[in-house]
Every structure is written in C-alpha cells, then in structure tokens.
Write a protein that holds these residues in place. Sequence first.
Motif, PDB file in Angstrom:
ATOM      1  N   VAL A  32      -6.933   7.889   7.404  1.00 45.75           N
ATOM      2  CA  VAL A  32      -6.377   6.545   7.444  1.00 45.75           C
ATOM      3  C   VAL A  32      -7.501   5.527   7.618  1.00 45.75           C
ATOM      4  CG1 VAL A  32      -4.941   4.981   8.767  1.00 45.75           C
ATOM      5  CG2 VAL A  32      -4.153   7.293   8.334  1.00 45.75           C
ATOM      6  N   LEU A  33      -8.420   5.870   8.499  1.00 43.01           N
ATOM      7  CA  LEU A  33      -9.517   4.942   8.765  1.00 43.01           C
ATOM      8  C   LEU A  33     -10.390   4.725   7.535  1.00 43.01           C
ATOM      9  CD1 LEU A  33      -9.097   4.273  11.637  1.00 43.01           C
ATOM     10  CD2 LEU A  33     -11.402   5.061  12.136  1.00 43.01           C
ATOM     11  N   ASP A  34     -10.639   5.819   6.836  1.00 44.31           N
ATOM     12  CA  ASP A  34     -11.414   5.700   5.601  1.00 44.31           C
ATOM     13  C   ASP A  34     -10.738   4.727   4.657  1.00 44.31           C
ATOM     14  OD1 ASP A  34     -13.208   7.420   6.521  1.00 44.31           O
ATOM     15  OD2 ASP A  34     -12.680   9.114   5.213  1.00 44.31           O
ATOM     16  N   ARG A  35      -9.460   4.871   4.606  1.00 48.56           N
ATOM     17  CA  ARG A  35      -8.722   4.002   3.697  1.00 48.56           C
ATOM     18  C   ARG A  35      -8.822   2.545   4.134  1.00 48.56           C
ATOM     19  NH1 ARG A  35      -5.795   4.980  -0.628  1.00 48.56           N
ATOM     20  NH2 ARG A  35      -6.189   7.187  -0.358  1.00 48.56           N
ATOM     21  N   ILE A  36      -8.710   2.357   5.437  1.00 44.76           N
ATOM     22  CA  ILE A  36      -8.830   0.989   5.938  1.00 44.76           C
ATOM     23  C   ILE A  36     -10.201   0.438   5.600  1.00 44.76           C
ATOM     24  CG2 ILE A  36      -8.924  -0.405   8.021  1.00 44.76           C
ATOM     25  CD1 ILE A  36      -6.890   1.496   9.243  1.00 44.76           C
ATOM     26  N   ALA A  37     -11.215   1.256   5.839  1.00 46.46           N
ATOM     27  CA  ALA A  37     -12.584   0.801   5.619  1.00 46.46           C
ATOM     28  C   ALA A  37     -12.821   0.488   4.152  1.00 46.46           C
ATOM     29  CB  ALA A  37     -13.564   1.866   6.092  1.00 46.46           C
ATOM     30  N   ILE A 196      -0.105   3.631   3.344  1.00 36.90           N
ATOM     31  CA  ILE A 196       0.867   2.767   4.010  1.00 36.90           C
ATOM     32  C   ILE A 196       0.442   2.467   5.441  1.00 36.90           C
ATOM     33  CG2 ILE A 196       3.222   2.640   4.861  1.00 36.90           C
ATOM     34  CD1 ILE A 196       3.994   4.258   2.355  1.00 36.90           C
ATOM     35  N   ILE A 197      -0.053   3.476   6.125  1.00 35.26           N
ATOM     36  CA  ILE A 197      -0.491   3.234   7.495  1.00 35.26           C
ATOM     37  C   ILE A 197      -1.686   2.292   7.498  1.00 35.26           C
ATOM     38  CG2 ILE A 197      -1.325   4.301   9.596  1.00 35.26           C
ATOM     39  CD1 ILE A 197       0.106   6.820   8.688  1.00 35.26           C
ATOM     40  N   GLY A 198      -2.601   2.542   6.553  1.00 35.62           N
ATOM     41  CA  GLY A 198      -3.756   1.664   6.446  1.00 35.62           C
ATOM     42  C   GLY A 198      -3.320   0.226   6.271  1.00 35.62           C
ATOM     43  N   GLN A 199      -2.379   0.030   5.399  1.00 38.90           N
ATOM     44  CA  GLN A 199      -1.868  -1.321   5.158  1.00 38.90           C
ATOM     45  C   GLN A 199      -1.303  -1.920   6.426  1.00 38.90           C
ATOM     46  OE1 GLN A 199       1.109  -1.166   2.151  1.00 38.90           O
ATOM     47  NE2 GLN A 199      -0.250  -1.989   0.582  1.00 38.90           N
ATOM     48  N   PHE A 236       4.680  -4.323   2.791  1.00 45.24           N
ATOM     49  CA  PHE A 236       3.619  -5.273   2.531  1.00 45.24           C
ATOM     50  C   PHE A 236       3.547  -5.523   1.042  1.00 45.24           C
ATOM     51  CE2 PHE A 236      -0.765  -6.176   1.375  1.00 45.24           C
ATOM     52  CZ  PHE A 236      -1.072  -7.223   2.228  1.00 45.24           C
ATOM     53  N   GLY A 237       3.502  -6.766   0.678  1.00 46.02           N
ATOM     54  CA  GLY A 237       3.400  -7.066  -0.740  1.00 46.02           C
ATOM     55  C   GLY A 237       2.462  -8.224  -0.963  1.00 46.02           C
ATOM     56  N   GLU A 238       1.722  -8.144  -2.020  1.00 43.84           N
ATOM     57  CA  GLU A 238       0.791  -9.222  -2.326  1.00 43.84           C
ATOM     58  C   GLU A 238       0.916  -9.537  -3.809  1.00 43.84           C
ATOM     59  OE1 GLU A 238      -3.132  -8.401  -1.000  1.00 43.84           O
ATOM     60  OE2 GLU A 238      -3.729 -10.500  -1.102  1.00 43.84           O
ATOM     61  N   ALA A 239       0.882 -10.793  -4.129  1.00 41.41           N
ATOM     62  CA  ALA A 239       0.988 -11.140  -5.538  1.00 41.41           C
ATOM     63  C   ALA A 239       0.320 -12.469  -5.781  1.00 41.41           C
ATOM     64  CB  ALA A 239       2.448 -11.214  -5.962  1.00 41.41           C
ATOM     65  N   SER A 240      -0.066 -12.677  -7.012  1.00 42.14           N
ATOM     66  CA  SER A 240      -0.567 -13.987  -7.384  1.00 42.14           C
ATOM     67  C   SER A 240       0.074 -14.389  -8.705  1.00 42.14           C
ATOM     68  CB  SER A 240      -2.098 -13.973  -7.496  1.00 42.14           C
ATOM     69  OG  SER A 240      -2.488 -12.931  -8.347  1.00 42.14           O
ATOM     70  N   GLY A 241      -0.114 -15.615  -9.067  1.00 36.80           N
ATOM     71  CA  GLY A 241       0.488 -16.090 -10.318  1.00 36.80           C
ATOM     72  C   GLY A 241       1.623 -17.051 -10.038  1.00 36.80           C
ATOM     73  N   LEU A 318       2.968 -10.938   1.864  1.00 41.75           N
ATOM     74  CA  LEU A 318       4.092 -10.930   2.802  1.00 41.75           C
ATOM     75  C   LEU A 318       4.081  -9.611   3.558  1.00 41.75           C
ATOM     76  CD1 LEU A 318       6.935 -11.917   3.809  1.00 41.75           C
ATOM     77  CD2 LEU A 318       7.868 -10.594   1.926  1.00 41.75           C
ATOM     78  N   THR A 319       4.211  -9.710   4.846  1.00 46.28           N
ATOM     79  CA  THR A 319       4.296  -8.502   5.661  1.00 46.28           C
ATOM     80  C   THR A 319       5.646  -8.490   6.362  1.00 46.28           C
ATOM     81  OG1 THR A 319       1.965  -8.793   6.113  1.00 46.28           O
ATOM     82  CG2 THR A 319       3.129  -7.156   7.417  1.00 46.28           C
ATOM     83  N   ILE A 320       6.333  -7.399   6.252  1.00 47.38           N
ATOM     84  CA  ILE A 320       7.605  -7.264   6.958  1.00 47.38           C
ATOM     85  C   ILE A 320       7.469  -6.101   7.937  1.00 47.38           C
ATOM     86  CG2 ILE A 320      10.049  -6.780   6.728  1.00 47.38           C
ATOM     87  CD1 ILE A 320       9.824  -7.703   3.832  1.00 47.38           C
ATOM     88  N   ILE A 321       7.739  -6.374   9.187  1.00 47.24           N
ATOM     89  CA  ILE A 321       7.686  -5.297  10.172  1.00 47.24           C
ATOM     90  C   ILE A 321       8.971  -5.307  10.973  1.00 47.24           C
ATOM     91  CG2 ILE A 321       6.505  -4.373  12.194  1.00 47.24           C
ATOM     92  CD1 ILE A 321       4.029  -5.882  11.194  1.00 47.24           C
TER      93      ILE A 321
END
Lengths: 461, 408
Positions: A32-37, A196-199, A236-241, A318-321
């Motif tokens: 997980v940490l690798d992914r975060i990094a 997902i955990i990384g996110q 978690f979702g990210e978008a542009s446009g 957007l982050t939903i928790i």
Amino acid sequence: MLEYERKPADGELALDPEKVKVIGIGGAGSNVLDRIALHERMDDGELLVLNTDVRDLVSSVAEDKIQLGKELTQGLGAGGDPDLGKEAAQKTADEIRAALEGKSLVFICAGLGGGTGSGAAPVVAKIAKEVGAFVVGFVTMPFSFEGRRRLEQAESALAQMEKCTNALMTFDNDRMGGLINQKKGIQQAFAAADHIIGQSVGAITKLVAQPGLVRIGMDDLLTALKNDSSRCLFGFGEASGDNRAQEALKSALKNPLLDRGQMLNQSSSLIAHISGGETTTLFEVEILMNELSKYVNDDAHILFGVSSDKKQGESLSLTIISSIGKAGSSHINEPVLEVEDSSKMEESVQDEEDTETKFGLNDDSDAEDSVFSGEVPEPFISDSDEEDNDEEDNDEEDNDEEDNDEEDNDEEDNDEDAQPHQQDLIPEKKSGRGRFDKAEPTVTDEGEDLDVPSFLRKKKK
Amino acid sequence: MAKAKIYAGLEIGTSKICVVVGEVDTDGSIKILGIGQAPSRGVRKGEIVDFETAQTCLHDALVQAEEKTDVMIGNVYLAITGSHIESLCNRGSIRIPDGPGANEITEEDLDEVRDLARDVSLPQQNVFLHSIIRDYYVDGQEKVQQPVGMFGKVVEADYHIIHGIKTRMQNTIRCVREIPISVDEVVFSPIAAAQVMLSKEQKDRGALLIDIGGGTTDYVMYLGGSVAQSGCIAVGGDHITNDISMVMKVPLTRAERLKIEHGSVMVQNVDQDEFIVLEDDPHFSGLKIDKIMLNKIINARVSEIFEQLRNRIMKDDDIAALGAGIFLTGGSSKLKEIDKLAEEIFSLPVSLASISSMSGATAPFENPQLATTMGLIRYAQMIEANKTEKTNPFKLFRKKLGGLFGDS
C-alpha cells in the motif's frame, strides 16, 4: 474503536506535514505504501515501512524502514504466525517509538490475516497512541480464498486494533478485488485493493492537512466513521473537462465499496470533500452536491468540505467517506462499549459454532451479508438490511441457511408478524394460499401475505 | 415508407395469451386485422412458471392469429409484467459549455442528460426496461418540450425509469424466441395499454390507468402529459377466484364461474336472502351459496387491491392531482360495479376505459382484456415513426447495437 476523550484538538493536527506519519506493516502494508509513494503524490507525510521480512523491506520505496525482530526471525517473514509478528514488534518497540516521537497523526496500513500484519499492527498502534498521536488504521480483511485460519487471525487482530486506534477503516478484500477484477489474476486483485487503500490514505491526509474554504477536520472524520464495527465506505473520483463535476461524482460512485452509490443510503453520516484548482465554480459544487444527495438518505448528515489546491490545476476531485455498521448509529449511545460487546460475541460464536462463522464470511461475495467485516454479529445484519429496498429480499432468502441457527427457534412458534427480520416475513408455512401455494408469494412491505384471501385476513383483525 | 406496415403485439397473460395483428396505414391510422387467443397455462402472476406448457399455449394463439389474418408473424412486440418491475423518477442535469457559438442545446447534449438521468443505482440484477422523458428544464424554465436549438446554460431532464430483474424478463422473451419468433421490443404492459386507453387530453389533465388482469394489477399514472408513476402489484383476478374457492370450499372452476356470472364487488345492492344454487356433479356435491357472502369476499379483495394502489401512489404524488380521473381496464374490470368501488376508495371519477384512436372494425375488439395488446400496436407505430424521423444512420446503428434493453 473510538475514544472521544483522547481526541486531540483540531488545530493541533492540522497542516504540519512533519507531524504526519504513514506506516505500512507487513507485506500488504508495504505494498500500500509503495502505491502511495508512487501514485498518490503524497507530500504531506513521511512514509515508514515495518516488516519482518528483510527482502520485502529492501524492495520498498519508502524512505524509512524498520526491520522488526531482527534476532527473532533473522530477516525472514513471520511465517503467517501473528504471535511471532507480535513478539517481533515488541522487541523492536523502542525503535518504533523513536520513529513516531512527536507525530500527531499516524496512519497504520496493514493487511490482517498474515503474521506480521496481524501481530505487529496492534502493537504499533498502541505505541503510536502512547506517543500521543491520533491514530487512524486502514486494515484489509483477507480474501475468502485465503482460508479460515487467516480469517480468524484477522478477526482477533481487528478486535485488538479497535481498542488502540482512534478511527479504523476496514476494507474487505473480497469486496474490493472481487468486484473489479473478478476474472483477473490474484495479483491484480491485490493491486486493486492496495490502490483503494492508497487512495483513501492520500485523501484523508489531504482532507485534514489542506487548508480548506470549508474545512473538514478530524472531528468530522470521526463522525462519518462513527458506526462501530463498521464497514468503511470510500469513494474517490477525479475528473477534468467541461463536465468534471458529474464525472468526478460518477467515478467516485463507481468505487466498488460504494456499489454505484447504493450503499450510501444506509449511512447516517458521510463526508463529501471537494477539492479543486482555482477554476472550481460554486455552480459545480452545487450540481455535485445535488446529485450526491440523491444517493443519500434524507436525514443523513452530510459533512461537506471544499478546498482549493493550485496543484490540481483544471481537475476536480471528490472524496466520499462514510461507514455503515448496524442499523444506523442513532441507536447506539456508547460506541466504545458496543464494540467490546460485539467482539466478545464474535469470539464466543467462534468457539462454539465454528461452521457458522465460516459460512457467514466465506460465502459468495455477491451476497450483501458477506461484505460485512467479520465482527458484526449476525442479528444486526438483518437489522440494517431492513432499510434496503425490496429487491434484496431474494438475496436474503438465499442466505437463509446461514442464519438458520437463529431462526430455528422462531420457526417453532411461528408468528410471521412478530418476527423482526425482513427475511422472515416470507412465511415458512405456506398454507392457506390455495392455488398460490407453489407460486412466488406476494408480500407487502408491512409483511402481509396477499395470497391469503383478503376476506379471511380481514376477519382475523 | 409509403407502404402500410403490419405489426403484431403479444401478451403472455396469466389467464390468456393474446396476439393482435394490426396494420398501420401511411397516415398513422391503425386497423386491427385480427386476433388470436388461447387460454394460458403455466403462467402465474404474469410470469412463466412452466415453460413448456406456456409455449404450447403460445403456439396455439399464434397459429390462430395467423389463420385469421393470413399474416405470417415473424416478429412481435412483447408486453411483459411482473412484481419485480419497478419504477422511479430521476433528474439529470448538465451545463452547456461556454465558448464561441456555444450555449445552444444540441441533440448530443440531450443524450448526455439522458445518460445522467439514467445513471441511478439499480439493484445489481436489474436492467432498464424503459426510460421515458418527462420534462426538460432549461435554466429553470419549466416544462420545455423540445430544447434542441434553444439557448441555455443548464439543461435538466426528468426521466421516468422502469426497471426489472433481467433474468425474469429474459424468461418471457426466451419463450417467444424459441417458437421461433423474434422480439422487436419489450414493453411494460400498462405503458402499452395506456397508448390506446388514454387520450392525449386525458394524459395532460392527469390520469391513472389501472389494468386489473388475471395475475397482476398493473398501473400507470400520467401527470401533465407524461408518465409519473408505473408499476405492478402481483394480485389480480386469479386471487379473487382463489379467495372464493377457499372460503366457500368450491372447486376453482366453479369459483371462476361464480365470480363472472354472479359476483359483484358491492355488497349493498343484494337482498338479504339471495342464494345461488350450485348443482352437484360427480366430483362435487351441490351447494347453496349466500350471495352476500360471495360479494363480501370479492369486495374484500378488490378494495384491498385499490387501497394498496392508492397507498403506493400517495407515497410520491397526490392522487387528487388527477384531473381526468381513473380508468379501469383488464379482464377483471368486467366485474360488476367495480367502478363504483373504485370511486369510493379513490374519491375520484372512475370510468371503464375504452379503446380510442383505432379505426377499422374495432367493435369486436372492444374488450378490456385486449387493452394491452392493442396498445402494443400503437406503441410499435410510435417507435417506428420515431426511428424514421431520426434518419441519422449512426444513431440507428447505435440503437441496434444497444441491444434489447439498452435503448428505448
């Protein structure tokens, strides 16, 4: 899992990246940490990997590494033995304490079920707490194909973790990997879970560390996760446009933990945090929140936050928790107490009726019930399901066998109206229905069997 | 498109299977060529429970229709129902991007809005059956009928979405395909029935169409010209027969006859000592039936259906908003005095719906049992008209690709 009295003041935690530490324990934790990094661009905290296995440790990209139980395992892993993992962590306690000294926010990521993760994570959490940090745990429960033994280890570790973390987010691997990568290899399934955990680690750090226009703090996080014995909902979702508001929401809801937003209507409070560059407009926020509210229960408490971050440029995220546990936290006044209760119950169930626990957790991952992390005792599951729409009844019928032990008693003095659970509403005794004896029953929301002549039912009343 | 087109509508009902063949003329008028009917077996509550038996009955009905009309039926519009079918309304909204020549609403924008409105969380095993546009809103302006070409910043669309369990719908479709006959389109029964049972004016004023069939009671409610609610309660005429049979302890066939010949939903108009004598036959010792009792049984069941329906509708809309009132159709609407009971329960004007807007020899087909299948022909005509209107080949192609359920 929550102990409010130990919650530090909000301002204390905020902002200083120096004071945030993200710890990955064991193989899963370091993945997980690798992914975060690598992917999450986390610049708000230091990463630390703890492992017994020295090979794993070397391959990790985190800047700080501590080898657990150098003498004890001689650089090998804990071999799936939590006791060994625990001992290793205790032997290295001083080193860990030194690394955590002065930190005010500590994230602990671990995959429960193995040796190091299950054994060391509770120890590390305890140390972090003693140091005075606010501890958030991110733990994964093993895939069902990993076997019962690992599941049991994971459960007992989870119970320990609950006692020494401020907030605990439980991710069920079955749910996370299974839904996205059902047909793919195990490697990808694990990777999906890590991702997902990384996110979520990244998102929570951002959430509390970033200066916000409408700020969300640790207190809000606690509220959102207030359901004890919780299964964590995260999106978690990210978008542009042009249409980024909707796109972000769409991709956040696509997260398997949210089940296309369906799970959200069970939660009583949730965090919705919008983060965007300087181009974010009030209109977009409004649209997004309006859309989101469709998925959420009317009386749910939405903790809403907005922050702006130049680094994000054109994109909007957007982050939903949230979390769901038992039938809404409103009935539970003493979360801490309740947790202990449920874990005790769980243990006793395990001792006496091994098979039942096994079924409850190992069954097909499609069924609603099995996604609950293990520590929820069976009766409560049905309670929370009662709020679901009728369609799920069918699912529950299928699962009836799992719950049979509880139902047996009820069936004997069969009185359909008195039984509290949704799945029991369909009467076991199908007499008095004439030609519809063998047909699918038509039962109202109130539990009335419409196939029985109305005339007879009216007379009874 | 200068030629008249022939369509076939098929309904596999709980009590009968019915095929209607109709011809749609170039001017859009519909002429019914003939119908084929067969009593249905192996169907409970609108859904097939015995595949082979149902298929045999279906075959009988098709052969009959083909013989009567001299038309080879190769494809049909299929009406389906079942308690698993549910509906909801959802709104999607998009922002039209700024820029040179922008802010004009295009077809593509509407497609996008539709996708957003349809992006609701359905249970996993469910699929869309229909998504019907209710109204568009452009920058807060309400009830825009056709926003293409208008200027606007925000376009919103209210959609009525009907969905059901995929596998259960597929079962009915499979039954037809194995005949083999191809299915052009699947239509939720009350939506089809409303096409012929309600006039445009009635839809505009607000109307509730209740189709009380053998196994299910289907309903669709129109408000302001568009579908506001629709659904299915899995209780119908079969239940009434079953009730009579169980309470009176008479065989089902006798109960059915009692219901049709003697039964009424109202209890008041019966004399105190009115009896019906059932003659004995080898399997049944005769019985004297108290008519008040009979009507009480029917009354209990029918009032319950109406009450259930009222409660369902009142959850989201006010029933008093129905300007045109309530229309009853379906086989069970032939029960005596059922309109009076409905009037009592809904406190609204109730009438037995009759087929409007059909030409040709409709008189023989003036039977509420045929409402749905007749409606299918009208529905087919509308779909077809829509298709030719949108001649964009790309769209047609996509529509085909969209498969059975994807588009509607």
